[in-house]
Every structure is written in C-alpha cells, then in structure tokens.
Design a protein around this motif. Structure first.
Motif, PDB file in Angstrom:
ATOM      1  N   THR A  67       0.848  -1.186   0.000  1.00 27.00           N
ATOM      2  CA  THR A  67       0.000   0.000   0.000  1.00 27.00           C
ATOM      3  C   THR A  67       0.886   1.238   0.000  1.00 27.00           C
ATOM      4  OG1 THR A  67      -0.115  -0.051   2.404  1.00 27.00           O
ATOM      5  CG2 THR A  67      -1.876  -1.169   1.201  1.00 27.00           C
ATOM      6  N   GLY A  68       0.395   2.301  -0.629  1.00 28.26           N
ATOM      7  CA  GLY A  68       1.212   3.492  -0.747  1.00 28.26           C
ATOM      8  C   GLY A  68       2.334   3.346  -1.756  1.00 28.26           C
ATOM      9  N   GLY A  69       2.211   2.358  -2.645  1.00 32.01           N
ATOM     10  CA  GLY A  69       3.239   2.107  -3.648  1.00 32.01           C
ATOM     11  C   GLY A  69       2.925   2.742  -4.987  1.00 32.01           C
ATOM     12  N   LEU A  70       3.066   1.959  -6.070  1.00 27.79           N
ATOM     13  CA  LEU A  70       2.925   2.513  -7.418  1.00 27.79           C
ATOM     14  C   LEU A  70       1.486   2.651  -7.884  1.00 27.79           C
ATOM     15  CD1 LEU A  70       5.827   0.721  -9.331  1.00 27.79           C
ATOM     16  CD2 LEU A  70       5.857   2.887  -8.088  1.00 27.79           C
ATOM     17  N   THR A  71       0.544   1.966  -7.224  1.00 26.76           N
ATOM     18  CA  THR A  71      -0.861   2.072  -7.624  1.00 26.76           C
ATOM     19  C   THR A  71      -1.679   2.642  -6.460  1.00 26.76           C
ATOM     20  OG1 THR A  71      -1.358  -0.191  -6.896  1.00 26.76           O
ATOM     21  CG2 THR A  71      -0.674   0.114  -9.187  1.00 26.76           C
ATOM     22  N   PRO A  72      -2.657   3.482  -6.743  1.00 29.12           N
ATOM     23  CA  PRO A  72      -3.493   4.046  -5.676  1.00 29.12           C
ATOM     24  C   PRO A  72      -4.606   3.099  -5.246  1.00 29.12           C
ATOM     25  CG  PRO A  72      -4.136   4.976  -7.787  1.00 29.12           C
ATOM     26  CD  PRO A  72      -2.934   4.090  -8.056  1.00 29.12           C
ATOM     27  N   TYR A  73      -4.647   1.903  -5.800  1.00 31.19           N
ATOM     28  CA  TYR A  73      -5.675   0.915  -5.500  1.00 31.19           C
ATOM     29  C   TYR A  73      -4.997  -0.404  -5.127  1.00 31.19           C
ATOM     30  CZ  TYR A  73      -4.426   0.240 -10.394  1.00 31.19           C
ATOM     31  OH  TYR A  73      -3.725   0.095 -11.555  1.00 31.19           O
ATOM     32  N   PRO A  74      -5.679  -1.300  -4.432  1.00 31.27           N
ATOM     33  CA  PRO A  74      -5.082  -2.604  -4.099  1.00 31.27           C
ATOM     34  C   PRO A  74      -4.811  -3.414  -5.361  1.00 31.27           C
ATOM     35  CG  PRO A  74      -7.044  -2.160  -2.770  1.00 31.27           C
ATOM     36  CD  PRO A  74      -7.023  -1.130  -3.846  1.00 31.27           C
ATOM     37  N   ALA A  75      -3.632  -4.004  -5.427  1.00 31.77           N
ATOM     38  CA  ALA A  75      -3.239  -4.779  -6.610  1.00 31.77           C
ATOM     39  C   ALA A  75      -2.250  -5.851  -6.180  1.00 31.77           C
ATOM     40  CB  ALA A  75      -2.600  -3.880  -7.665  1.00 31.77           C
ATOM     41  N   THR A  76      -2.111  -6.882  -7.003  1.00 35.16           N
ATOM     42  CA  THR A  76      -1.051  -7.857  -6.778  1.00 35.16           C
ATOM     43  C   THR A  76       0.278  -7.251  -7.218  1.00 35.16           C
ATOM     44  OG1 THR A  76      -1.241  -8.832  -8.978  1.00 35.16           O
ATOM     45  CG2 THR A  76      -2.667  -9.750  -7.239  1.00 35.16           C
ATOM     46  N   ASN A  77       1.351  -7.889  -6.812  1.00 34.22           N
ATOM     47  CA  ASN A  77       2.670  -7.382  -7.198  1.00 34.22           C
ATOM     48  C   ASN A  77       2.844  -7.318  -8.705  1.00 34.22           C
ATOM     49  OD1 ASN A  77       4.006  -6.794  -4.727  1.00 34.22           O
ATOM     50  ND2 ASN A  77       4.258  -8.987  -4.332  1.00 34.22           N
ATOM     51  N   LEU A  78       2.395  -8.363  -9.413  1.00 33.16           N
ATOM     52  CA  LEU A  78       2.564  -8.363 -10.864  1.00 33.16           C
ATOM     53  C   LEU A  78       1.707  -7.287 -11.511  1.00 33.16           C
ATOM     54  CD1 LEU A  78       4.006  -9.724 -13.218  1.00 33.16           C
ATOM     55  CD2 LEU A  78       2.100 -11.345 -13.381  1.00 33.16           C
ATOM     56  N   ALA A  79       0.480  -7.120 -11.035  1.00 32.79           N
ATOM     57  CA  ALA A  79      -0.396  -6.084 -11.594  1.00 32.79           C
ATOM     58  C   ALA A  79       0.166  -4.698 -11.320  1.00 32.79           C
ATOM     59  CB  ALA A  79      -1.798  -6.219 -11.016  1.00 32.79           C
ATOM     60  N   ALA A  80       0.681  -4.472 -10.115  1.00 26.08           N
ATOM     61  CA  ALA A  80       1.242  -3.159  -9.788  1.00 26.08           C
ATOM     62  C   ALA A  80       2.421  -2.824 -10.687  1.00 26.08           C
ATOM     63  CB  ALA A  80       1.670  -3.120  -8.325  1.00 26.08           C
ATOM     64  N   ALA A  81       3.209  -3.836 -11.051  1.00 29.48           N
ATOM     65  CA  ALA A  81       4.347  -3.600 -11.943  1.00 29.48           C
ATOM     66  C   ALA A  81       3.892  -3.384 -13.379  1.00 29.48           C
ATOM     67  CB  ALA A  81       5.317  -4.777 -11.861  1.00 29.48           C
ATOM     68  N   MET A  82       3.006  -4.244 -13.872  1.00 29.37           N
ATOM     69  CA  MET A  82       2.714  -4.229 -15.306  1.00 29.37           C
ATOM     70  C   MET A  82       1.736  -3.134 -15.713  1.00 29.37           C
ATOM     71  SD  MET A  82       4.902  -6.325 -16.064  1.00 29.37           S
ATOM     72  CE  MET A  82       4.671  -5.902 -17.778  1.00 29.37           C
ATOM     73  N   THR A  83       0.895  -2.644 -14.808  1.00 38.74           N
ATOM     74  CA  THR A  83       0.000  -1.554 -15.205  1.00 38.74           C
ATOM     75  C   THR A  83       0.763  -0.273 -15.496  1.00 38.74           C
ATOM     76  OG1 THR A  83      -0.396  -1.119 -12.845  1.00 38.74           O
ATOM     77  CG2 THR A  83      -2.057  -2.418 -14.023  1.00 38.74           C
ATOM     78  N   GLN A  84       2.017  -0.180 -15.063  1.00 36.10           N
ATOM     79  CA  GLN A  84       2.827   0.990 -15.395  1.00 36.10           C
ATOM     80  C   GLN A  84       3.258   0.987 -16.860  1.00 36.10           C
ATOM     81  OE1 GLN A  84       3.026   3.004 -12.623  1.00 36.10           O
ATOM     82  NE2 GLN A  84       1.876   1.279 -11.749  1.00 36.10           N
ATOM     83  N   LEU A  85       3.330  -0.204 -17.460  1.00 39.23           N
ATOM     84  CA  LEU A  85       3.942  -0.338 -18.781  1.00 39.23           C
ATOM     85  C   LEU A  85       3.042  -0.962 -19.836  1.00 39.23           C
ATOM     86  CD1 LEU A  85       7.497  -1.553 -17.722  1.00 39.23           C
ATOM     87  CD2 LEU A  85       6.928   0.623 -18.784  1.00 39.23           C
ATOM     88  N   GLU A  86       2.026  -1.685 -19.433  1.00 41.88           N
ATOM     89  CA  GLU A  86       1.164  -2.330 -20.416  1.00 41.88           C
ATOM     90  C   GLU A  86       0.534  -1.285 -21.326  1.00 41.88           C
ATOM     91  OE1 GLU A  86      -0.687  -4.932 -22.718  1.00 41.88           O
ATOM     92  OE2 GLU A  86       0.623  -5.568 -21.067  1.00 41.88           O
TER      93      GLU A  86
END
Length: 505
Positions: free
Chosen positions: A306-325
């Motif tokens: 929480t408080g990371g790259l996404t403002p919503y709850p996400a899995t680690n892979l989703a939090a990483a890939m939504t930045q670049l997909e």
C-alpha cells in the motif's frame, strides 16, 4: 516529422518501471583507483540472488540462462572533473570470450544494459560463436542496488513506498559534461576492444540507442568516421532524428530550450539540473519501480505494498505491469504488450488517447479506477499471444549483472542530441559536435520497427535516402515499442543473425 516528435513527448512515463546495475559507486568515488576499472564483475555476484518463480518453473528459461554472461568495466573517456572511477566504459558480455563476431547494443532513453538481456541470449543461442555486448552508460555506475537484489520482502516493500536515497544534484555537477561526445567515446572504447578480438564488429541500439548508433557512424573520431569501426548498424525501433525537434540556436543551447521531451536546461543550467528529475521519472521513482519489479518476480500474486505505485489494491505483478502495459500506460505507444488487469474497473484514458492519437493502440487506452470487487485486489492475466511474458520481463528487470534502466540520465546528452539532430555540417554545432559523415553512409543498416511502436519502415527508408545507406527493413507484428528487445519469441534475434551472417568474414 509529427509522429517522431510526438513519440518522445513524456517518454519517461513509459519507462516508469526501471531496473538496476550491480557495479554501484560509493558516496564519494573520487578516491577510487583507476585500476579498479579493470576488475571484471563475475558470476559470483549471483550467490544470493533469487531470479524469481518463473525461472524455477519454466525449463525454457534455463536454456537462455545457460548463456554465459559477465559484466566488464573498462576505462572510458577521461573527462576533467569526473571522479576517476566514473570515467568508464561498461558492457555486459554474452557469449564466448573469443567470439567470431561481436554486436554492441546501446539502450534507449533512460534505459540500461538489462533491456537487452533476453535478446542478447537469444542471439547467442542462434550462433554460439558470436557475442553480444550490451552497453551501460557511465551513469549506471551511480546506482546502488544492494538492498534491491535481496529477497527480503519487507525491505522491498519499504523501497516500493520510499525508494532509495538519491544523490543530490550538487554532488553530481560533473555530469554536465556527460553528453554526446562522452557517450560515443565510452562506447568506442568497447568497440575498439571488440575489434582486437574479431574484425566482425556490429553496432546497434534500441530507441534512442538506434539514434546513437547512427550518430556514432557519422561521428568524427580524430579524422576517422565512426562507421570505419563496424560492419553494419542495427536500429531497433529508433533512428537518428528520433529525439530532435526544431533546430536549436546557440542561445537556446546555452540558456534553455525545448524539444519533444519537453523543457531542456541549457549548458548554463546543467550544474543545477545535471540529470532527469521530473514528476514522471526520477532516480527515486526508478528505484521504487525496481523494487516493485523484484516483488513481481518473487511473489507475483501477493499483495503489492500500500502506498506504492498504484493508488488501488493490486497484486505485485499487476502493480508492476500496469505501469507499462500498452492498454494502461500514460503513453500507450511507449509500452509493452503482455496481458491485462483482472478485477479492474476501467474508464477511457482521454489524456493518453490525446497524446497518442497518431499511434496504433492509442484508441484503446484505459485508466484503472480500482478493483471491481473491493474484497480482492486488481490482478494480472497473462496473454499467451502477446509478444512479452510479464513474469519473464519482471525477473530480468534487475539482476546482479544489469539493469533495465538508467536512474541518473544526464540532461547534457538530451541537449546534445537535440543540437546534433541527424548531423551538424553547416550548423552552429559543427565544431563542438562533429557529426560530419552521415552522407554517404558506407555501412549497411538493418532497421526493425515495432508495429505498435515509434518508428515505421517508411521512416527507415527516409533515413536511407538521406544517407545513401544500403537498407534492410522489418516490422515485428503486434509489438509495442519495448517489446522489440524483450519478446518471448526470437523473431528479432533471427532477423539480426540472418542479416549479420553474410556480412561477417
């Protein structure tokens, strides 16, 4: 070119998931001995490194990972004022120590040698007698990835939230001299070393790296054109002029300017702003993204911090890939294609659609509002038909040998590229940036475009017409800009090896 200008606008946003390099520099590197540059970083750096779940479950990864690789740091150009340890030419070398051919690859804007890890291994598998040397620019030596390379999850979670400590601009004022000349001469140190091993030396690059490959060939090195060093040039979704914009005046170059990337500090402002530090890319953001990539490799389905790259709850892979997909990235044409978010409430991303209106896929740009089911996080579904495997991308993002990105990208290099454009004959920069030999170009060129990327075969043909270069072009179907070096298939590697083979002697 309108398309070429637009593609580089906010390029940093598409690379907000950078990586890391192992040969980090202490806080005060000035006392390091020059001799230390000759020390190779060997595979014993891998001692405690966990590459992630995909490496353990996919037998195909073991074949790629069996390709020998080592990181080599050699003396580069001596730049007055730069600490001696940072006057370096850095390469990650895949394949044999005594190859019959060497391909040197330069990464793109904000990119590091790690962006070629998969492609380099694919090329060596196709021809085990060849070597691929992926370049790290000297800025990568400023990064410290010690905490990131471990598998301590709480530490990685903390780094996703806060990042690593960042070097203050006032401590890096010597970066004001790390421009085009420094970059090309560091690269040439590796090229000349390769030529001692084999006459079959080739030069290439991705995105801005393709720009630099063309400028290297046209650069004047003490009366000799750079093209004399190599058998041919390979440009991967990038070419000279990619980051140009309108010609700069001497006053703009000295004071301040703009190009398709946005505002540029002039020479007089580089001591204050030596590296890229913006709302969409900075060293701190880069380190946070590297930590998230590590978590995605180690525990893809676990909750992201929480408080990371996404403002919503996400899995680690989703939090990483939504930045670049490509579907979700701020610039949908400067991204990857790997899959899509699950349990996601989406809306049209009007900003991305406007910025990317001229590019394939821009009309599909979406914005993730949050999870559809608030009890579960946003997840990630891999598309087996997409060019890139997201878990493979995440686990190659950061290794003891290389780094997907360049945290401290020198503003001087961007400024020099804007001034040099495709050549400097007849411009105010003719003597200070000697890009003199672009026409005629006597070495052949292979241009590979990404179908959903930032170049086209027509742009390569335009470049060939201006330089009189012998040109071969290809387009990777379905690929976004970043897919071209990290795709699971080896089509790009096959095109490269097939083109190089008849040029070797």
């Amino acid at each position: 070119m309108k398309r070429r200008a637009l593609l580089t606008l906010l390029l940093a946003a598409a690379l907000t998931a950078p990586a890391t390099a192992q040969d980090s520099v202490p806080a005060d590197p000035a006392g390091d001995a020059e001799a230390s540059l000759t020390d190779d970083l060997t595979d014993d750096l891998n001692a405690d490194f966990d590459p992630g779940v995909l490496a353990a479950t996919d037998p195909a990864q073991r074949t790629l990972d069996a390709v020998p690789a080592r990181r080599v740091v050699r003396p580069g150009l001596t730049v007055p004022g730069t600490p001696s340890r940072l006057n370096a030419s850095v390469t990650v070398r895949y394949g044999p120590d005594t190859p019959s051919a060497v391909l040197l690859l330069m990464p793109g804007y904000l990119g590091g040698a790690g962006s070629f890890d998969r492609l380099a291994r694919q090329i060596v598998l196709l021809n085990p007698r060849w070597a691929v040397w992926a370049v790290d620019r000297r800025s990568n030596l400023l990064e410290d990835h010690t905490a990131l390379l471990g598998r301590d999850v709480p530490t990685l979670q903390r780094l996703v939230r806060a990042g690593v400590d960042v070097r203050a601009p006032a401590s890096l004022t010597f970066m004001k001299d790390w421009g085009l000349d420094t970059t090309l001469r560091d690269w040439r140190a590796a090229v000349l070393e390769a030529r001692k091993l084999t006459p079959n030396v080739f030069l290439g690059g991705h995105s801005m790296g393709g720009t630099l490959a063309g400028l290297y060939a046209a650069y004047d090195f003490g009366g000799a054109a750079g093209e004399r060093d190599v058998r041919g040039l390979i440009m991967l979704d990038g070419l000279p002029g990619l980051m140009s914009g309108p010609p700069l005046t001497p006053d703009e170059y000295a004071q301040a300017a703009r190009n398709p990337l946005g505002p540029l500090p002039g020479l007089n402002g580089l001591t204050r702003d030596p590296y890229v530090d913006s709302v969409v890319f900075s060293p701190k953001l880069a380190s946070r993204a590297a930590a998230q990539a590590r978590l995605a490799a180690l525990a893809p389905d676990a909750p992201a911090p929480t408080g990371g790259l996404t403002p919503y709850p996400a899995t680690n892979l989703a939090a990483a890939m939504t930045q670049l997909e490509q579907r979700y990235a701020l610039l949908p044409f400067l991204a990857l294609r790997t899959g899509r978010a699950t349990n996601a409430s989406e809306a049209p991303n009007l900003g991305a659609r406007l910025l990317g209106a001229a590019f394939p896929g821009a009309g599909d740009a979406r914005w993730i509002i949050g999870p559809q089911d608030p009890v579960r996080p946003v997840g990630w579904e891999t598309d087996p038909a997409a060019p890139t495997n997201p878990q493979d991308f995440a686990r190659r993002f950061l290794t003891p040998l290389s780094d997907y990105s360049e945290w401290y990208f020198p503003n001087r290099l961007t400024l020099d590229l804007a001034a040099a454009r495709t050549g400097t004959r007849g411009t105010p920069f003719e003597q200070t940036l000697p890009v003199w030999h672009g026409r005629p170009l006597r070495v052949p060129v292979l241009g590979i475009a990404a179908a959903r990327g930032v170049t086209s075969e027509a742009q390569y043909r335009e470049y060939a017409a201006a330089t009189q270069a012998a040109l071969t072009t290809r387009t990777l179907p379905g690929a976004a800009h970043l897919d071209i070096t990290v795709a699971r298939g080896d089509q790009v590697a096959r095109w490269i090896t097939g083109w190089m083979q008849p040029l070797t002697r």
